[in-house]
Design an enzyme around this catalytic site. Structure first.
Site, PDB file in Angstrom:
ATOM      1  N   ARG A 121     -12.679  -9.226 -19.569  1.00 16.31           N
ATOM      2  CA  ARG A 121     -12.744  -7.733 -18.808  1.00 16.31           C
ATOM      3  C   ARG A 121     -14.094  -7.378 -18.580  1.00 16.31           C
ATOM      4  NH1 ARG A 121     -13.493  -3.298 -21.270  1.00 16.31           N
ATOM      5  NH2 ARG A 121     -12.871  -4.195 -23.257  1.00 16.31           N
ATOM      6  N   TYR A 154      -3.380   1.528   4.401  1.00 19.17           N
ATOM      7  CA  TYR A 154      -2.159   0.839   3.619  1.00 19.17           C
ATOM      8  C   TYR A 154      -1.549   2.067   2.647  1.00 19.17           C
ATOM      9  CZ  TYR A 154      -0.102  -2.027   0.092  1.00 19.17           C
ATOM     10  OH  TYR A 154       0.572  -2.662  -1.134  1.00 19.17           O
ATOM     11  N   ASP A 165     -11.489  -1.898   4.051  1.00 14.50           N
ATOM     12  CA  ASP A 165     -10.281  -2.986   3.555  1.00 14.50           C
ATOM     13  C   ASP A 165     -10.077  -3.886   4.766  1.00 14.50           C
ATOM     14  OD1 ASP A 165      -8.076  -4.126   2.986  1.00 14.50           O
ATOM     15  OD2 ASP A 165      -7.004  -2.247   2.181  1.00 14.50           O
ATOM     16  N   LYS A 186      -3.108 -11.413  -0.101  1.00 13.37           N
ATOM     17  CA  LYS A 186      -2.505 -11.645   1.139  1.00 13.37           C
ATOM     18  C   LYS A 186      -3.165 -12.978   1.609  1.00 13.37           C
ATOM     19  CE  LYS A 186      -0.501  -7.912   0.497  1.00 13.37           C
ATOM     20  NZ  LYS A 186      -1.325  -6.656   0.860  1.00 13.37           N
TER      21      LYS A 186
HETATM   22  C1  LIG Z   1      -1.228  -5.471   0.199  1.00 15.15           C
HETATM   23  C2  LIG Z   1      -2.509  -4.587   0.685  1.00 15.15           C
HETATM   24  C3  LIG Z   1      -3.413  -3.738  -0.102  1.00 15.15           C
HETATM   25  C4  LIG Z   1      -2.981  -3.549  -1.754  1.00 15.15           C
HETATM   26  O1  LIG Z   1      -3.022  -4.862  -2.254  1.00 15.15           O
HETATM   27  P1  LIG Z   1      -2.301  -5.568  -3.754  1.00 15.15           P
HETATM   28  O2  LIG Z   1      -2.522  -6.768  -4.073  1.00 15.15           O
HETATM   29  O3  LIG Z   1      -0.640  -5.112  -3.355  1.00 15.15           O
HETATM   30  O4  LIG Z   1      -2.663  -4.349  -4.945  1.00 15.15           O
HETATM   31  C5  LIG Z   1      -4.296  -3.179   0.330  1.00 15.15           C
HETATM   32  N1  LIG Z   1      -4.803  -2.995   1.443  1.00 15.15           N
HETATM   33  C6  LIG Z   1      -4.012  -3.736   2.396  1.00 15.15           C
HETATM   34  C7  LIG Z   1      -4.197  -3.833   3.797  1.00 15.15           C
HETATM   35  C8  LIG Z   1      -2.858  -4.595   1.760  1.00 15.15           C
HETATM   36  O5  LIG Z   1      -2.040  -5.468   2.974  1.00 15.15           O
END
Ligand SMILES: *Cc1c(COP(=O)(O)O)cnc(C)c1O
Length: 383
Positions: free
Chosen positions: A49, A103, A175, A200
């Site tokens: 952690r 998102y 992001d 992703k």
């Molecule tokens: C999936 C996604 C998230 C969140 O990610 P998790 O791994 O599901 O917590 C944030 N931003 C974008 C653009 C995403 O596609």
């Protein structure tokens, strides 16, 4: 060996940060699963952690190299990375500017949690830079963008946002999930903090939930300070899986870029399709901006079937392409935003965002495009 910043992208993906197996001379990083490390007479007091196990530190080097930053942190999910990064720079009475289309999880985080902490926020009216300028206040501390955005793949001008943030002494965050570090390196345009849902493209096989943040040492220290309290670290086993996945990220994403462009061109000339949204198409409203700030146009696209074609029935008819949530795996998946990610919005709100009921979001995989096209043709034929 050459310095990290002189290495090619596939070499970075494959080798940077790897742990040497001194004991058995194995070719890949060993996994260290200890949750207990010696405390006395050591330089680093390690604990999962604290984000500092050998595997975490090793993978952070790879992710930092990919985003061209000094440092990185890995989290248990994309949302853990996003929430921890935002909370590290926002205190009671501070204000954050966020782009209009985000998102869904990030949007929920802001509207459901920030009031409790006394953090003020404004979503921009549009993705145009003028609308960011309008809503900056004297107490604005962070500007947060996500480009390309979901599901219409609209872009934000990264450099314009970074310049605006610098002018006002504000921390800028992006992001960068949809583009991946292969297709977009926001630090080149002056963005401070790059955030990923590693679930992703970094993971890429629809079998890992993880997040990552890349930034300067100074910014990473700030994020680490609250990350250890919030406790959103990733298990070392999954860290190792993610290291393995990233080795092929450039190969996968390049293939997905190519496939998505071919697919977008095919769909655009298909008489059963009304409109295609893909930044790589000349018809896309942000195509010029995409060419200026993206190295590849990505594997995500959206399209609308002609009115009268039942988009749900079309999805049920598919045999190869999977109608399923999430995105960026090696396998092609698609979904209806109106039934999934944007189902909680009213039809009017969806219409305002340009999301029609027949809109389909397509995460293009690495299969042969001809096979994907054949699947789409037979699904339409059956209707
Ligand atoms: C999936 C996604 C998230 C969140 O990610 P998790 O791994 O599901 O917590 C944030 N931003 C974008 C653009 C995403 O596609």
């Amino acid at each position: 060996m050459k310095k990290t910043d002189q290495l090619g992208i596939n070499t970075i993906c494959t080798h940077v940060g790897e742990l040497k197996d001194e004991q058995f001379k194995g070719a890949v990083s060993p996994i260290y699963l200890s949750s207990s490390y010696q405390f006395y007479d050591v330089d680093v007091k390690r604990y999962p952690r604290y984000f500092n196990t050998p595997n975490q530190e090793a993978l952070c080097k790879k992710i930092a190299a990919l985003e061209k930053t000094e440092n990185a942190l890995i989290f248990g999910s994309g949302m853990a990375a996003i929430s921890t990064s935002l909370m590290a720079f926002l205190h009671k009475g501070d204000h954050v500017v966020l782009q209009e289309t985000l998102y869904g999880g990030t949007y929920n985080l802001v509207i459901e949690e920030f009031n409790k902490f006394g953090i003020e926020y404004t979503f921009t009216e549009s993705l145009e830079i003028e609308d960011f300028k309008k809503v900056i206040r004297s107490n604005t501390k962070v500007v947060f963008i996500e480009t390309p955005s979901n599901p219409l793949l609209k872009l934000v001008d990264i450099k314009a946002v970074a310049d605006l943030a610098k002018k006002h002494g504000i921390v800028s965050m992006i992001d960068n999930t949809f583009a991946s570090p292969i297709n977009q390196t926001p630090i080149d345009f002056g963005i401070d903090i790059m955030i990923h849902s590693a679930t992703k493209y970094m993971g890429g096989h629809s079998d890992i939930l993880a997040g990552a943040v890349a930034a300067s040492n100074e910014h990473i220290d700030k994020i680490w300070n609250i990350a250890k309290n919030f406790g959103g670290s990733l298990s070392d086993f999954t860290v190792w899986m993610l290291e393995r996945s990233i080795k092929t990220m450039n190969l996968r994403v390049k293939c997905q870029n190519e496939n998505a462009l071919k697919m977008a061109n095919y769909l655009e000339q298909n008489p059963n399709v009304d409109k295609v949204y893909y930044p790589g198409l000349e018809s896309h409203e942000n195509h010029e901006l995409a060419k200026a700030q993206m190295k590849g146009f990505g594997g995500m696209l959206s399209f609308e079937l002609k009115e009268g074609i039942d988009s749900m029935e079309f999805q049920r008819n598919l045999e190869l392409i999977k109608p399923s949530m999430s995105l960026a795996g090696v396998e092609s998946t698609l979904l209806s935003p109106s039934q999934t990610s944007h189902a909680l919005l009213s039809p009017e709100e969806r219409a305002k965002q340009g999301i029609k009921d027949g809109l389909i979001r397509f995460s293009v995989g690495i299969e042969e495009v001809e096979d994907l096209i054949a699947d789409i043709e037979q699904a339409i034929e059956k209707l």
